[in-house]
Design a protein around this motif. Structure first.
Motif, PDB file in Angstrom:
ATOM      1  N   ARG A  93      30.873  47.429  42.038  1.00  0.00           N
ATOM      2  CA  ARG A  93      30.196  48.102  43.321  1.00  0.00           C
ATOM      3  C   ARG A  93      31.217  48.315  44.320  1.00  0.00           C
ATOM      4  NH1 ARG A  93      29.650  43.963  46.758  1.00  0.00           N
ATOM      5  NH2 ARG A  93      29.851  41.838  46.102  1.00  0.00           N
TER       6      ARG A  93
ATOM      7  N   TYR B 260      37.931  41.491  43.920  1.00  0.00           N
ATOM      8  CA  TYR B 260      38.078  42.437  44.657  1.00  0.00           C
ATOM      9  C   TYR B 260      39.283  43.296  44.549  1.00  0.00           C
ATOM     10  CZ  TYR B 260      34.400  39.681  47.063  1.00  0.00           C
ATOM     11  OH  TYR B 260      33.433  39.041  47.454  1.00  0.00           O
TER      12      TYR B 260
ATOM     13  N   LEU C  96      32.248  45.132  34.202  1.00  0.00           N
ATOM     14  CA  LEU C  96      31.011  44.874  34.485  1.00  0.00           C
ATOM     15  C   LEU C  96      30.739  44.782  36.038  1.00  0.00           C
ATOM     16  CD1 LEU C  96      31.128  41.766  32.157  1.00  0.00           C
ATOM     17  CD2 LEU C  96      30.287  44.060  31.585  1.00  0.00           C
ATOM     18  N   GLY C  97      29.455  45.144  36.493  1.00  0.00           N
ATOM     19  CA  GLY C  97      28.983  44.985  37.722  1.00  0.00           C
ATOM     20  C   GLY C  97      29.771  45.773  38.732  1.00  0.00           C
TER      21      GLY C  97
ATOM     22  N   GLU D 295      22.557  44.539  32.423  1.00  0.00           N
ATOM     23  CA  GLU D 295      23.579  43.150  32.762  1.00  0.00           C
ATOM     24  C   GLU D 295      22.862  41.954  32.356  1.00  0.00           C
ATOM     25  OE1 GLU D 295      23.843  43.984  36.883  1.00  0.00           O
ATOM     26  OE2 GLU D 295      25.812  43.883  36.722  1.00  0.00           O
TER      27      GLU D 295
ATOM     28  N   SER E  27      36.283  37.800  38.188  1.00  0.00           N
ATOM     29  CA  SER E  27      35.709  38.694  38.970  1.00  0.00           C
ATOM     30  C   SER E  27      36.405  38.695  40.181  1.00  0.00           C
ATOM     31  CB  SER E  27      34.378  38.223  39.330  1.00  0.00           C
ATOM     32  OG  SER E  27      33.557  37.879  38.156  1.00  0.00           O
TER      33      SER E  27
ATOM     34  N   TRP F 165      39.741  27.513  32.288  1.00  0.00           N
ATOM     35  CA  TRP F 165      39.707  29.088  32.108  1.00  0.00           C
ATOM     36  C   TRP F 165      38.261  29.386  32.466  1.00  0.00           C
ATOM     37  CZ3 TRP F 165      39.272  24.872  28.844  1.00  0.00           C
ATOM     38  CH2 TRP F 165      38.176  24.691  27.977  1.00  0.00           C
TER      39      TRP F 165
ATOM     40  N   HIS G 166      32.417  32.932  42.326  1.00  0.00           N
ATOM     41  CA  HIS G 166      31.353  34.149  41.977  1.00  0.00           C
ATOM     42  C   HIS G 166      30.554  33.549  40.718  1.00  0.00           C
ATOM     43  CE1 HIS G 166      31.039  37.507  39.098  1.00  0.00           C
ATOM     44  NE2 HIS G 166      30.422  37.947  40.178  1.00  0.00           N
TER      45      HIS G 166
ATOM     46  N   THR H 141      33.761  42.644  37.749  1.00  0.00           N
ATOM     47  CA  THR H 141      34.257  41.443  36.737  1.00  0.00           C
ATOM     48  C   THR H 141      34.717  42.289  35.492  1.00  0.00           C
ATOM     49  OG1 THR H 141      32.065  40.270  37.478  1.00  0.00           O
ATOM     50  CG2 THR H 141      33.141  39.593  35.208  1.00  0.00           C
TER      51      THR H 141
ATOM     52  N   PRO I 280      44.075  35.153  38.794  1.00  0.00           N
ATOM     53  CA  PRO I 280      43.822  33.709  38.414  1.00  0.00           C
ATOM     54  C   PRO I 280      43.752  33.652  36.917  1.00  0.00           C
ATOM     55  CG  PRO I 280      41.668  34.559  39.117  1.00  0.00           C
ATOM     56  CD  PRO I 280      42.586  35.735  39.251  1.00  0.00           C
TER      57      PRO I 280
ATOM     58  N   ARG J 247      23.200  40.007  44.727  1.00  0.00           N
ATOM     59  CA  ARG J 247      22.826  41.404  44.174  1.00  0.00           C
ATOM     60  C   ARG J 247      21.968  41.231  43.156  1.00  0.00           C
ATOM     61  NH1 ARG J 247      24.801  44.901  40.082  1.00  0.00           N
ATOM     62  NH2 ARG J 247      26.435  43.198  39.631  1.00  0.00           N
TER      63      ARG J 247
ATOM     64  N   LYS K  40      39.720  31.549  42.206  1.00  0.00           N
ATOM     65  CA  LYS K  40      38.786  31.754  41.158  1.00  0.00           C
ATOM     66  C   LYS K  40      38.708  33.347  40.865  1.00  0.00           C
ATOM     67  CE  LYS K  40      38.064  27.358  40.596  1.00  0.00           C
ATOM     68  NZ  LYS K  40      38.684  26.828  39.625  1.00  0.00           N
ATOM     69  N   HIS K  41      38.865  34.099  42.209  1.00  0.00           N
ATOM     70  CA  HIS K  41      38.774  35.500  41.996  1.00  0.00           C
ATOM     71  C   HIS K  41      40.017  36.013  42.124  1.00  0.00           C
ATOM     72  CE1 HIS K  41      35.170  34.461  44.621  1.00  0.00           C
ATOM     73  NE2 HIS K  41      34.629  35.577  44.014  1.00  0.00           N
TER      74      HIS K  41
ATOM     75  N   HIS L 253      39.263  35.121  29.235  1.00  0.00           N
ATOM     76  CA  HIS L 253      38.286  34.562  30.222  1.00  0.00           C
ATOM     77  C   HIS L 253      37.741  35.542  31.106  1.00  0.00           C
ATOM     78  CE1 HIS L 253      41.911  33.519  32.613  1.00  0.00           C
ATOM     79  NE2 HIS L 253      41.022  33.915  33.643  1.00  0.00           N
ATOM     80  N   LEU L 254      36.458  35.595  31.495  1.00  0.00           N
ATOM     81  CA  LEU L 254      35.955  36.465  32.395  1.00  0.00           C
ATOM     82  C   LEU L 254      36.525  36.187  33.797  1.00  0.00           C
ATOM     83  CD1 LEU L 254      32.169  36.541  31.802  1.00  0.00           C
ATOM     84  CD2 LEU L 254      33.538  38.342  31.227  1.00  0.00           C
TER      85      LEU L 254
ATOM     86  N   PHE M  68      34.215  45.547  44.209  1.00  0.00           N
ATOM     87  CA  PHE M  68      34.012  44.210  43.391  1.00  0.00           C
ATOM     88  C   PHE M  68      33.453  44.416  41.908  1.00  0.00           C
ATOM     89  CE2 PHE M  68      33.406  39.830  43.461  1.00  0.00           C
ATOM     90  CZ  PHE M  68      32.460  39.545  42.367  1.00  0.00           C
TER      91      PHE M  68
ATOM     92  N   MET N 124      42.443  39.525  43.590  1.00  0.00           N
ATOM     93  CA  MET N 124      42.368  40.183  44.775  1.00  0.00           C
ATOM     94  C   MET N 124      43.563  41.322  44.509  1.00  0.00           C
ATOM     95  SD  MET N 124      41.680  38.538  48.401  1.00  0.00           S
ATOM     96  CE  MET N 124      41.187  39.543  49.801  1.00  0.00           C
TER      97      MET N 124
ATOM     98  N   LYS O  57      36.266  30.624  35.408  1.00  0.00           N
ATOM     99  CA  LYS O  57      36.326  31.116  36.797  1.00  0.00           C
ATOM    100  C   LYS O  57      34.917  31.432  37.347  1.00  0.00           C
ATOM    101  CE  LYS O  57      40.713  31.007  36.137  1.00  0.00           C
ATOM    102  NZ  LYS O  57      41.640  30.005  36.393  1.00  0.00           N
TER     103      LYS O  57
END
Lengths: 362, 338
Positions: free
Chosen positions: A140, A121, A137-138, B120, A119, B208, B92, A161, A254, B114, A236-237, A116-117, A159, A239, B210
C-alpha cells in the motif's frame, strides 16, 4: 552412383553412431553436474534432484557458503537490477520464489532454514508503480502522516511485507538437502565448461559473475555492491530510500542476527575491497533514516559483485555433440535471491524438454 | 520550594515524576517505592502500544489525550538516537479476530492500521475471519524505566527505597503526593474497586521473528529488542504468583499454532504478574485529612492492561494536576503562615 551409395552408407553409419549414443543416454539416466554453489547453483541442484530422482547429480564449485557472492548479499526479496530480463519472466520466477519462501516461513524449521517475513517502508523522491507491487504482501502507499513522521524528505512511500533470507543458513540447508538425496559435492576450479562434458551429460552453468569468462559472455558485467552489517536488534522493519539526488539507494534490512546497511551500485567495477568513502556514504544515508543506528555495534563490511547481464537472465540450453548439453542459469544481477527458486524450476523444464527431444529423435 | 512525593517507581510513577520535573523545575521531588525496575509490574509488561476499549475504561476524551500524548512522546524517542537505549522501537504485524470488530482505538494515534482483506486472512495463520494490519510501537520497561530514572536523577530527583504501610508515615513531609502504587492502593488508600488480573508471559530467543501477532486478544507474539514476548493469560481476581507450568505450556501451544518456528526458540524466562485493573482509571485529586490539615493526593493508578501504553499521557495529566494543586494551595499556605 556407387560413390553416392558409399556416401549414403557413411552418413547412415555416422547417424547410427550418434543415435546409438543417444539411445545409450536415454537408456541410462543422464549424469548432471551443477557448476556453482551460490544460491542459483544450490537451488538448481536441489530442484533437479527432486524432479529427476534417478539421475546422478554432482555439485561442483570452487567456493561454497560462506564465501559465495550470495552469502554477502542482503537476502532481501525484491526484483531489481535484472537488466533486460523480460517482465513476464521476472514476474513468474520471482513470484514462484516468494511463494516458496513464504511457505518456508511457516515451517517449524524456519530459523534453521534461514527465512523470515519482514515488513517495512520503501521511500522515493517521486511516485512509483513497480511491477512487484502485485507480488508482495499487503502493498500500500503510505499515508501523509507516515511520510511526515518517518521520512519527511521523501515525497512518496510504500509499505509492504516480503521475505528475507539468511543466506549463511539457507545455503547450508540446501546443501544438506542435496547430500541427503545422495548428491555429490566436489570442490574444484574449472577453466572450461566443455571439459566437464567429458564426464557428465548435462552441465548446469550457475557461475554468476564467473560466466563472463567461463561462458565467454562479455555481457556479464559486475555491479559492485558494498554493505555494512551491524547489530541492531531493535530494528524490526526494513527501510529503503531511493532519491533522484542520491548516488544509490540506501537501505536498512533487518536480518536474523544482523542488520544490513547498504548500498552501492557501481557498474563495471570489479573491486571487492572495502571502499572507505562508500562506507561513510552508506553510514550517513542510513543514519539519516534511523538515527538510533548510531549505537549499533559494527560487525563487518563486505563488497561483492552482482552478476549483471544487460540482456537479462540467461536460462538457455546449449547443445553439444553426443547429446550433451550445457544449461545456462546466470546473469541474475541484484536479484539472485529473489529469482532463484523460479529460475531453478525453469532449468528443470529446460532439462526435461531437452531430454524429451533427445528421446523423441530416436 | 514545593515538596512533592511520587509513590511508586513503575512506569506510572516515573512518568509522573519526569513530567512534574519538566513543568515544575524548581520543585523538590522524591520518589518513594519498594519495587524498582525488574521488581516492578511494569517490567513484566510486553509494552505493546495498543488499546482495546472496554478493557481499559476512562472518560473517552481523557483516554484520547493520554493516548495521543503518549504516542507523540514514544514516537519522538523511537526516531531519535536514543531509541534502543530507551527501549522503544517500531513494530508491525497482525491482529486477528473471529468476528468483525470496530476500529482499534489506538489506530487514530499510532502509525496506522488497515483492515485485512479476505485473501490476506487466508494466507495468515489460523482461520480468522477478520483482522487488522498494525503499525505501532513497543515500549520495553526493562530499558525504559532505567532511562526515565536516569533523566529524573540527572535533574536532581531523589529516590527512597521504602515500603509504606500508611500514608501518615510521610504525609507531614510533603505538599503534594502523587499516588502511582497500582495494586498497592488497595491497602494504602483502601481502594476496594481494584481487581488484580493475573497474566503470564514467556520470553524466548527468536531473533528471526520480526512480525507481531495478536489473536483473539489473548494470544500474542511481540518481537522485543532482546527477546520475543509470548502470552498470555487474563485471570481476573487471581493473586497467587506461583509459576504454574500448565499456563506456560498453553501459551506456547497457542503461539506455535500462529508461528510454528517458535517451537525451536530457546526460552529465556517466564513471568507472572498482576495487572492493576479498575472499573475506571483513577487519575484525579483527592484531598485527604492529615494532622489537622489537608493534603492533596493526585491519584494515577488502575491502568489495567494499558499502563505502559498510556503512561506518558497520564504522567502529563498528573503533573498538570500537581501544578494546579500547588497554585491553588500554595497561596493558601502562604496566607496561613502570616
Amino acid at each position: 552412383m556407387c560413390l553416392k551409395n558409399i556416401q549414403f552408407g557413411l552418413n547412415a553409419l555416422i547417424c547410427k553412431e550418434l543415435t546409438a549414443n543417444n539411445i545409450l543416454m536415454a537408456a541410462r539416466e543422464p549424469s548432471i553436474c551443477v557448476l556453482g554453489a551460490g544460491v542459483i547453483g544450490l537451488s538448481s541442484a536441489v530442484r533437479i534432484q527432486d524432479k529427476f530422482p534417478r539421475c546422478d547429480v554432482t555439485l561442483l564449485a570452487d567456493r561454497f557458503s560462506p564465501d559465495t557472492t550470495s552469502d554477502g548479499s542482503g537476502g532481501f526479496w525484491l526484483p531489481h537490477l535484472v537488466g533486460g530480463t523480460n517482465q513476464d519472466s521476472i514476474s513468474k520466477w520471482s513470484a514462484s520464489t516468494l511463494d516458496y519462501m513464504i511457505s518456508l516461513t511457516k515451517s517449524p524449521l524456519a530459523n534453521q532454514i534461514g527465512v523470515h517475513l519482514v515488513s517495512g517502508y520503501s521511500f522515493f523522491s517521486e511516485p512509483q508503480c513497480p511491477e512487484w507491487r502485485k507480488l508482495v504482501l499487503g502493498y500500500r502507499e503510505v499515508t501523509d502522516k507516515e511520510l511526515k513522521l518517518l521520512l519527511p524528505k521523501a515525497k512518496f512511500g510504500v509499505f509492504y511485507t516480503t521475505v528475507m533470507i539468511n543466506v549463511k543458513a539457507y545455503l547450508p540447508w540446501l546443501i544438506s538437502r542435496f547430500k541427503q538425496k545422495n548428491g555429490k559435492v566436489i570442490q574444484s576450479r574449472v577453466d572450461k565448461i566443455e571439459d566437464l562434458l567429458q564426464k557428465y551429460d548435462i552441465v548446469v552453468n550457475c557461475t554468476g559473475i564467473g560466466a563472463n569468462k567461463l561462458a565467454n559472455d562479455s555481457d556479464v558485467i559486475p555491479i559492485r555492491g558494498q554493505v555494512t552489517r551491524v547489530k541492531a536488534p531493535w530494528i524490526k522493519h526494513f527501510m529503503t530510500y531511493e532519491g533522484s539526488d542520491e548516488h544509490c539507494e540506501k537501505y536498512i534490512l533487518p536480518g536474523t542476527d544482523t542488520v544490513v546497511l547498504g548500498g552501492t551500485g557501481q557498474r563495471g567495477d570489479w573491486n571487492t575491497q572495502i571502499d572507505d568513502r562508500d562506507q561513510q556514504m552508506i553510514w550517513d544515508g542510513c543514519l539519516e533514516m534511523i538515527p538510533s543506528l548510531k549505537h549499533a555495534e559494527m560487525i563487518r563490511h563486505w563488497a561483492g559483485l552482482r552478476p549483471h547481464r544487460s540482456s537479462g537472465v540467461r536460462i538457455e540450453t546449449e547443445k553439444f555433440s553426443g547429446g550433451k548439453m550445457v544449461v545456462h542459469n546466470y546473469g541474475h544481477g541484484g536479484a539472485g535471491v529473489t529469482l532463484h527458486w523460479g529460475c531453478a524450476g525453469q532449468v528443470v523444464e529446460e532439462i526435461r524438454a531437452a531430454i524429451k527431444s533427445t528421446v523423441s529423435r530416436l | 520550594m514545593a515538596r512533592i512525593c511520587v509513590l511508586g517507581a513503575g512506569v506510572a510513577g516515573l512518568s509522573s515524576a519526569v513530567n512534574i520535573q519538566s513543568i515544575l523545575p524548581e520543585a523538590d521531588i522524591t520518589i518513594i517505592a519498594d519495587q524498582f525496575n525488574t521488581e516492578s509490574t511494569s517490567d513484566g509488561a510486553a509494552g505493546n502500544f495498543g488499546i482495546l476499549l472496554g478493557r481499559t475504561n476512562a472518560d473517552i476524551c481523557r483516554l484520547r489525550c493520554w493516548t495521543r500524548d503518549s504516542f507523540e512522546w514514544y514516537h519522538k524517542i523511537c526516531t531519535s538516537e536514543d531509541a534502543n537505549i530507551a527501549g522503544i522501537h517500531r513494530t508491525h504485524g497482525y491482529q486477528l479476530w473471529r468476528t468483525e470488530q470496530p476500529p482499534p482505538f489506538h489506530g487514530s494515534f499510532d502509525y496506522g492500521y488497515r483492515i485485512l482483506s479476505k485473501s490476506e486472512l487466508l494466507k495468515l495463520p489460523g482461520n480468522y475471519k477478520y483482522g487488522w494490519e498494525l503499525n505501532t510501537l513497543m515500549v520495553e520497561c526493562r530499558r525504559y524505566l532505567p532511562w526515565l530514572m536516569k533523566r529524573f536523577k540527572e535533574k536532581g530527583g531523589k529516590v527512597i527505597r521504602k515500603q509504606l504501610k500508611n500514608i501518615v508515615e510521610i504525609s507531614g513531609s510533603y505538599d503534594v503526593l502523587v499516588n502511582c502504587t497500582g495494586l498497592g492502593s488497595r491497602k494504602l488508600f483502601d481502594d476496594k474497586e481494584l481487581v488484580p488480573i493475573r497474566g503470564h508471559t514467556i520470553r524466548v530467543k527468536a531473533p528471526w521473528i520480526k512480525t507481531l501477532f495478536i489473536a483473539d486478544s489473548d494470544t500474542y507474539i511481540y518481537p522485543g529488542q532482546d527477546n520475543v514476548v509470548l502470552g498470555g493469560t487474563r485471570q481476573r481476581g487471581e493473586e497467587k504468583l506461583d509459576k504454574d507450568q500448565r499456563y506456560y505450556d498453553d501459551i506456547m501451544a497457542r503461539c506455535c499454532s500462529l508461528v510454528p518456528s517458535l517451537k525451536n526458540a530457546e526460552v529465556e524466562k517466564t513471568w507472572v504478574g498482576l495487572r492493576p485493573w479498575r472499573p475506571c482509571v483513577r487519575l484525579e485529586v483527592e484531598m485527604i485529612s492529615v494532622d489537622g490539615g489537608r493534603l492533596p493526593v493526585v491519584h494515577n493508578y488502575g491502568h489495567g492492561s494499558d499502563g505502559v501504553c498510556i503512561s506518558w499521557g497520564c504522567g502529563v495529566d498528573a503533573a498538570n494536576l500537581v501544578k494546579q494543586q500547588l497554585t491553588e494551595t500554595g497561596s493558601q499556605r502562604l496566607v496561613s503562615k502570616l
